[in-house]
Design a protein around this motif. Sequence first.
Motif, mmCIF file in Angstrom:
data_model
loop_
_atom_site.group_PDB
_atom_site.id
_atom_site.type_symbol
_atom_site.label_atom_id
_atom_site.label_comp_id
_atom_site.label_asym_id
_atom_site.label_seq_id
_atom_site.Cartn_x
_atom_site.Cartn_y
_atom_site.Cartn_z
ATOM 1 N N ASP A 88 0.725 -1.377 -0.029
ATOM 2 C CA ASP A 88 -0.058 0.236 0.044
ATOM 3 C C ASP A 88 0.879 1.184 0.084
ATOM 4 O OD1 ASP A 88 -2.935 1.159 1.100
ATOM 5 O OD2 ASP A 88 -1.027 2.477 1.797
ATOM 6 N N THR A 141 0.695 5.287 0.259
ATOM 7 C CA THR A 141 0.034 6.352 0.853
ATOM 8 C C THR A 141 0.898 7.629 0.504
ATOM 9 O OG1 THR A 141 -1.011 5.122 2.484
ATOM 10 C CG2 THR A 141 -1.308 7.763 2.580
ATOM 11 N N SER A 187 -4.687 6.346 -1.068
ATOM 12 C CA SER A 187 -3.502 5.494 -1.400
ATOM 13 C C SER A 187 -3.664 4.679 -2.686
ATOM 14 C CB SER A 187 -3.226 4.591 -0.026
ATOM 15 O OG SER A 187 -4.476 3.689 -0.340
#
Lengths: 318, 373
Positions: free
Chosen positions: A238, A240, A266
């Motif tokens: 992930d 962000t 994100s």
Amino acid sequence: MPAEPMISCEALTKRFGHFTAVDQVSFSVAKGSIFGFLGPNGSGKSTVIRMLCGLLEPSDGRASLAGFDVATQTEDIKHLIGYMSQKFSLYDELTVHENLNFYGRLYGLSGAALKQRYDELITLTHLEPYLHRRAGLLSGGWRQRLAMACALVHKPTVLFLDEPTAGIDPVARRELWDLLFEFSSRGMTLFVTTHYMDEAERCSHVGYIYLSKLVVCGEPDDLKQLPVVNPPDAKRIDVTCDHVTVGLQAIRKLPGVRTATVFGQSMHLLVNKNVSEESVRAELAKHNIPHVDIRPIAPSLEDVFVALTNTAANGGPK
Amino acid sequence: MKTPFRGFTAILYKEFLVVMRDPFTLFFMMFPPLIEMIAFGYALDTDVKNMKTIVFDENRTEESRALVQQFENTGNFKIVGEAQSITELAELIRRGKAYVGIQIPPEFTRDLHAGRSAKFQVLVDGSNSTIASAALNTSLNVGFLNSIRALANRFGLRDVPVEVRPQILYNPEMRSPNFFLPGVIGIVLQIATTFTTAMSLVRERERGTLEQLMVSPLSRWGLMLGKLVPYLILGMLMSVVLFTLMRWVFHVPIAGDLSALMLGTFLYVFTLLSLGLLISTRAQNQMQALQMSMVFILPSVFFSGFIFPRETMPQIFYAISTVIPATYYIELERALILRGASIHDFWFHFVVLATMGLGLFSLCVLRFRKTLA
């Protein structure tokens, strides 16, 4: 192995002329489970439901519900099933009270039994304030509740809900799911189609149908462990950062990035194992995105379906 | 609960509510028939009276004026003006100022008294055949009457040798409402009722509620009968209104047995509603239902004997007329209302209507499947 499944399909097929709407679909649904049936529009979800309700005759294969064959013992399953169609099929010119009364009578209720069931359903769905309002004048959420009450009037063993939350506000969605969990805990089997991934995550079992074929079926957690979703030479991260959409375009060009999708603030990436966090940061820095937070993640159900869809589209069904 | 009519009372309950809540349907069921009744009762009068007539009298004698007076006395002609030339007379007819022109030549009186054939000319506008044939018949009669009187005078006879005393039975004044209104009621009932059941099931299909009914234990007989009965009651109420109008507003007496008439009406409406249901098992949307209803309504208007006598039709149309419910109902109505016939004389018509009704109803129940196409 639990007892006999409530619903079971074996190579269930439906053809309309030359078009195969449902192609050899096999699965089973255990009693008391919440089965989420997912797939793009036109993939055959509603057709499967209609066959299970006895509304459409299968072209091939067979399906049974509570031990009754849906094609040949159609009338035996009618009082076992509740069906809430996409359109919330209500009589707009009748009031809430009259709609419920009508469906009650349709299933043979009358007198005190009808009154008792009526009161139970009104309490369950909180429809009291609208009893004498015409169904056509109710807002989406209340229409859905009324449609649900009507589908439950005869205490069905299996409840089919075809996209019950389409066009419904988030609060009503949440309340509907609370109800579904309650029904499930009392032993009712629920068969739900939906487009919402968060709803799919709540189901005890999910099936995913794509281009008329059932691609996968199982418990959400098991599906997330599938090898096709978790390639051994890749990882999910992930990322962000600011300006996610700009970043996405940049990251997609980076070598070793297999898929990249935006999730709010994100993006979720599936990248080759050898792609380092530094290379991602460096690439984003080139596009004036300095503050970047990177962490490993587990696949979501959406990741599961995206991966399976790509596999199916690229070489699965030939 | 496994009766063949499972769900009937539920459908009946719902259907009544839907009908009462939907003033639009109710209006379209009730209003056009009333308009049609009034239109046929008042406006559509084939009795030709007071045809506008213009006279070109070149003779200008007592005899010529008496002749014109005879025309006017028949009640069929109304003198609306005089012309000064034969061209003007023809022109006035062409411009629609009059339907009939009478030209009396200068030698008319002289020839009459001299015992020669006294000629006069009558011009008739042939563009309207009803008016033309009425004008033709009346003017020929006037001519014959004058000839016979002149002959009788010449031979000193007091009475005409042969005299017809016609007696028109059942409709002595030959009023067109008496002939038309029973037929109008038959046609109007068909238009109003066939649509209602054809639409009501198709509307459920369009809205998706039919699918909801199909997943229930409702039986086909229960569904069809529940759909039919409310409209049968409405149709009967409507027929009472129409017969009341016919009797008290248009003064068409009902000579026969009223209960036989209502029984016939019941069978007829039942047949038409079943036809509507049959249409609804085929039609996929309301537009189709409307068009399919029209397919059945138009032949009823033209081939049922409502306007044109069936006996003069080409064989193919006569054959069509024998399968049209309206044919039997309209014949029945005219017999019962105008001629005071009894149920015994026309039992065949009752049997045909009952057979058609039950046949169509059974057919639509058997055709209906609790599955989607």
